[in-house]
Design a protein around this motif. Sequence first.
Motif, PDB file in Angstrom:
ATOM      1  N   TRP A 154       0.845  -1.198   0.000  1.00  0.00           N
ATOM      2  CA  TRP A 154       0.000   0.000   0.000  1.00  0.00           C
ATOM      3  C   TRP A 154       0.878   1.243   0.000  1.00  0.00           C
ATOM      4  N   ASP A 155       0.545   2.185  -0.885  1.00  0.00           N
ATOM      5  CA  ASP A 155       1.183   3.501  -0.936  1.00  0.00           C
ATOM      6  C   ASP A 155       0.075   4.537  -1.027  1.00  0.00           C
ATOM      7  N   LEU A 156      -0.224   5.188   0.107  1.00  0.00           N
ATOM      8  CA  LEU A 156      -1.348   6.117   0.153  1.00  0.00           C
ATOM      9  C   LEU A 156      -1.140   7.345  -0.724  1.00  0.00           C
ATOM     10  N   LEU A 157       0.082   7.731  -0.972  1.00  0.00           N
ATOM     11  CA  LEU A 157       0.323   8.885  -1.837  1.00  0.00           C
ATOM     12  C   LEU A 157       0.078   8.550  -3.301  1.00  0.00           C
ATOM     13  N   GLU A 158       0.285   7.306  -3.655  1.00  0.00           N
ATOM     14  CA  GLU A 158       0.042   6.897  -5.044  1.00  0.00           C
ATOM     15  C   GLU A 158      -1.424   6.545  -5.271  1.00  0.00           C
ATOM     16  N   SER A 159      -2.041   5.874  -4.318  1.00  0.00           N
ATOM     17  CA  SER A 159      -3.452   5.514  -4.436  1.00  0.00           C
ATOM     18  C   SER A 159      -3.998   5.255  -3.039  1.00  0.00           C
ATOM     19  N   ASP A 160      -5.102   5.928  -2.709  1.00  0.00           N
ATOM     20  CA  ASP A 160      -5.771   5.695  -1.436  1.00  0.00           C
ATOM     21  C   ASP A 160      -7.030   4.850  -1.597  1.00  0.00           C
ATOM     22  N   LEU A 161      -7.168   4.193  -2.760  1.00  0.00           N
ATOM     23  CA  LEU A 161      -8.320   3.334  -3.009  1.00  0.00           C
ATOM     24  C   LEU A 161      -8.016   1.865  -2.802  1.00  0.00           C
ATOM     25  N   GLY A 162      -6.754   1.479  -2.908  1.00  0.00           N
ATOM     26  CA  GLY A 162      -6.403   0.086  -2.752  1.00  0.00           C
ATOM     27  C   GLY A 162      -4.907  -0.113  -2.833  1.00  0.00           C
ATOM     28  N   PRO A 163      -4.429  -1.345  -2.710  1.00  0.00           N
ATOM     29  CA  PRO A 163      -2.982  -1.592  -2.774  1.00  0.00           C
ATOM     30  C   PRO A 163      -2.437  -1.321  -4.166  1.00  0.00           C
ATOM     31  N   VAL A 164      -1.194  -0.884  -4.217  1.00  0.00           N
ATOM     32  CA  VAL A 164      -0.543  -0.583  -5.488  1.00  0.00           C
ATOM     33  C   VAL A 164       0.173  -1.797  -6.057  1.00  0.00           C
ATOM     34  N   ALA A 165       0.413  -2.822  -5.235  1.00  0.00           N
ATOM     35  CA  ALA A 165       1.073  -4.047  -5.718  1.00  0.00           C
ATOM     36  C   ALA A 165       0.623  -5.212  -4.856  1.00  0.00           C
ATOM     37  N   LYS A 166       0.656  -6.400  -5.467  1.00  0.00           N
ATOM     38  CA  LYS A 166       0.251  -7.623  -4.771  1.00  0.00           C
ATOM     39  C   LYS A 166       1.229  -8.727  -5.143  1.00  0.00           C
ATOM     40  N   GLN A 167       1.669  -9.475  -4.145  1.00  0.00           N
ATOM     41  CA  GLN A 167       2.630 -10.551  -4.373  1.00  0.00           C
ATOM     42  C   GLN A 167       2.124 -11.816  -3.682  1.00  0.00           C
ATOM     43  N   SER A 168       1.973 -12.862  -4.451  1.00  0.00           N
ATOM     44  CA  SER A 168       1.532 -14.150  -3.919  1.00  0.00           C
ATOM     45  C   SER A 168       2.751 -14.998  -3.589  1.00  0.00           C
ATOM     46  N   VAL A 169       2.732 -15.638  -2.425  1.00  0.00           N
ATOM     47  CA  VAL A 169       3.829 -16.493  -1.978  1.00  0.00           C
ATOM     48  C   VAL A 169       3.350 -17.942  -2.109  1.00  0.00           C
ATOM     49  N   SER A 170       3.921 -18.645  -3.030  1.00  0.00           N
ATOM     50  CA  SER A 170       3.549 -20.040  -3.300  1.00  0.00           C
ATOM     51  C   SER A 170       4.769 -20.735  -3.938  1.00  0.00           C
ATOM     52  N   PRO A 171       4.859 -22.045  -3.947  1.00  0.00           N
ATOM     53  CA  PRO A 171       3.861 -22.970  -3.370  1.00  0.00           C
ATOM     54  C   PRO A 171       3.995 -23.134  -1.862  1.00  0.00           C
ATOM     55  N   ASP A 172       5.124 -22.713  -1.313  1.00  0.00           N
ATOM     56  CA  ASP A 172       5.302 -22.811   0.132  1.00  0.00           C
ATOM     57  C   ASP A 172       4.573 -21.637   0.774  1.00  0.00           C
ATOM     58  N   ARG A 173       3.468 -21.911   1.447  1.00  0.00           N
ATOM     59  CA  ARG A 173       2.595 -20.868   1.947  1.00  0.00           C
ATOM     60  C   ARG A 173       3.266 -20.056   3.053  1.00  0.00           C
ATOM     61  N   LEU A 174       2.783 -18.838   3.170  1.00  0.00           N
ATOM     62  CA  LEU A 174       3.296 -17.899   4.176  1.00  0.00           C
ATOM     63  C   LEU A 174       2.500 -18.063   5.463  1.00  0.00           C
ATOM     64  N   VAL A 175       3.211 -18.227   6.579  1.00  0.00           N
ATOM     65  CA  VAL A 175       2.554 -18.393   7.874  1.00  0.00           C
ATOM     66  C   VAL A 175       2.891 -17.271   8.852  1.00  0.00           C
ATOM     67  N   ALA A 176       3.944 -16.545   8.633  1.00  0.00           N
ATOM     68  CA  ALA A 176       4.320 -15.429   9.515  1.00  0.00           C
ATOM     69  C   ALA A 176       5.207 -14.473   8.737  1.00  0.00           C
ATOM     70  N   MET A 177       5.171 -13.202   9.132  1.00  0.00           N
ATOM     71  CA  MET A 177       5.958 -12.189   8.425  1.00  0.00           C
ATOM     72  C   MET A 177       6.281 -11.049   9.388  1.00  0.00           C
ATOM     73  N   THR A 178       7.442 -10.458   9.225  1.00  0.00           N
ATOM     74  CA  THR A 178       7.830  -9.241   9.934  1.00  0.00           C
ATOM     75  C   THR A 178       8.693  -8.393   9.020  1.00  0.00           C
ATOM     76  N   VAL A 179       8.901  -7.150   9.406  1.00  0.00           N
ATOM     77  CA  VAL A 179       9.622  -6.177   8.584  1.00  0.00           C
ATOM     78  C   VAL A 179      10.868  -5.750   9.326  1.00  0.00           C
ATOM     79  N   VAL A 180      11.998  -5.715   8.629  1.00  0.00           N
ATOM     80  CA  VAL A 180      13.263  -5.215   9.163  1.00  0.00           C
ATOM     81  C   VAL A 180      13.782  -4.147   8.219  1.00  0.00           C
ATOM     82  N   GLY A 181      14.617  -3.289   8.743  1.00  0.00           N
ATOM     83  CA  GLY A 181      15.195  -2.234   7.912  1.00  0.00           C
ATOM     84  C   GLY A 181      15.767  -1.131   8.771  1.00  0.00           C
TER      85      GLY A 181
END
Length: 733
Positions: free
Chosen positions: A657-684
């Motif tokens: 999601w980038d609210l400055l680019e679009s406040d109607l919905g997500p600007v990109a979508k990424q599917s994680v397969s075939p090994d499904r995603l069960v947990a996620m965190t952000v570092v930086g």
Amino acid sequence: MKEIKTQEGSMAVRRARWSGSWPGGEAVRRQWRLERKTLTQKTQELVNIQLVLKDYEDDFEVCDGDEDSGLDALESAEMAEELPPARRREIEEIRKAIHAENERVGELSPKLLESPGRVERGRGAGPGANNSPSQTPVCGILVDFATASHRQKSRAQALKQKTRSTKLLRLIDLDFSFTFSLLDLPPVNEYDMYIRSFGKKNTKQAYVQCNEDHVERDVQTEEVETREVWTQHPGEGAAVSGGSDRGGPGGAAVVPKVDTPRLCSFLRAACQVIAVLLEEDRVAAEPSWPPRAQDCTLPLSDGSVPFNTGLLFLQNRRVTCVHASQAQRRTVVSVHGLPGKAAAPLLDSRHLLCVWDIWQPSGPQKVLLCESEVTCCCFSPCKAFLLFAGTAHGSVLVWDLREDARIHCSLKLSGCSWTFRTSTFSTDGVLTSVNHRSPLRAIEPVSASVCKRQSCVLSPFSAPEETSGLSFHIASLDESGVLNVWVVVELPRADLAGSISDLGLIPGGRIKLLHSTAVHLGGSLFHKGDEFWVSTQTLNVKFLPSDPDRFVVGTDMGLVCHGTRQERRVFPRLFRPQQQGVRPVRVNVVDFSPFGEPVFLAGCSDGSLRLHQLTAELPRLQWDHSTGGHAINGLHWSLTRPAMFLVWDDASCIYFWDLLESDLGPVAKQSVSPDRLVAMTVVGEAEKTRGSFLALVLARASGSVDVQYLRREWATPAGDERRRLRLLLQEAP
């Protein structure tokens, strides 16, 4: 007046007597002088009366002709009106006598000039015929009124100036605003007065010894010979010692000055660099374990690095949770469940927590053991050397990552020795009266700014770099709505024999928890009579970064509750969705903006996403079908961009999601397969702008964990991104 008229009637006789034709002329002349003197005095009195009549004038001007006489008449009339009648009659009679005398003198003057000639001609044969005409006396009286009038005008002008000066002197006053003291003598207090009067009594002069006979004298001695030498052990080469023939004064050995804290800091930083270099060498030397496998790299990332979860004690273990440190963003902890297959008898019945460094993915830095299932975890806010975890049994565990490895269990697996650390302190079975009785849903540090201010109070015996994260609070929330606040305490020294009073403390441990307060959210946030007063379940808690006393709690009724640790009233009490009524929707995740904005995101189980401000009950923005109806399991603000956040759902999809680019919905979508995603965190790195990076730590269903380094356009913020985000929030309906 009768006397004046008599004098006028006998004027002719007086002239004859004065001229000498009358016998006894000398006596007559004397009498005439007396009468003239009397007339002169009366004339002077009349002049004085006129001066009194003219004193009332303010401006005296000299006028000629008829105008002057008119003014004099007018002034005389005015003064006459002011005087009494008797006085006015007397003044009028004197004035008429003066005018008559003046007329008579004017008529007799020519006659007097002619009469001496006739008399002299009549006496020409007599004995007095030889007298000179100059000896003939002149009769008559002449009054100079012009001189008197001028003198009176001068007096009036002087009197006017004197009157004006007197009035001006009344208006002029001296200024006494500036004062100064010639002498300031403070009063004498009672003690000084007593000493002055009686202080010198009963005193006498005496002689005492002042050690005057103690005299010091300098003597000359021989100088002590010294020499400086150095030696090296063990010796390298032929030269193992040396030195000069003459040393410094006193022969003191030169001790090198060593800055121990600076040396420790340098060694710590150097060891990290060396460890990263050794990690890269190991990756290049072992092609059997490719760290940068191209098959797990997502299209939106520049590259990925998998963690080495193929170790013997991590095989066949499912990852249930991943969490990143707030202070050290490179440090990540992964929670692993029970193994599907038996691998090590001592580890098969225990859950594991692994602390990773994303720059060293070849193996975990620390491996922790837990008897119960871990449902949530977090690091200490200031430094990542304390790890807290909540279990399904309602206990709170603490691990001190600084402890010596010798007090923990060590196992040798696959030719490598590993240390498995048990918890330093546990509330399980110890603090029964205040402990949780339901599974824990969240555990959070209350404040990261308080620890620096109070670290010296709770731990004065530790180094500052080791105790900077010890003076803070930890809050734990269970399903029943009980929020416990714990105080982290460091003991002065460790006791290897264990503590008799602190039964939850491991022998040799120094960290323990003290219960501070308990908040029952069911009674403080919900009131009796509400539709969801009894059946509401709390799922997560987040404390405000700017105010650690306030917090928000996600529930299973689609509501986000707002409260304080002191149970004070706050507004709004509840954050509701835009839909009216009660809906059985779980608020699975809540996250505040890390850039100080008073906003937070709430992700729900029906796929709806809400952006709330702390001052409004309804959301500022709400997206009902952001994930296509899939439940939101994770939500994280970007650490480098204020207007960007990431969402992942139970369908194993990541939304950018980038609210400055679009406040109607997500600007990109990424599917994680075939090994499904069960947990996620952000570092930086949030502070660095040019060298910033943003990465995702993904835990998959197979038990593997990898780091996805996002592209630079997702990590680099715009110059005015925060200002544009504020404008967007203000313009939102």
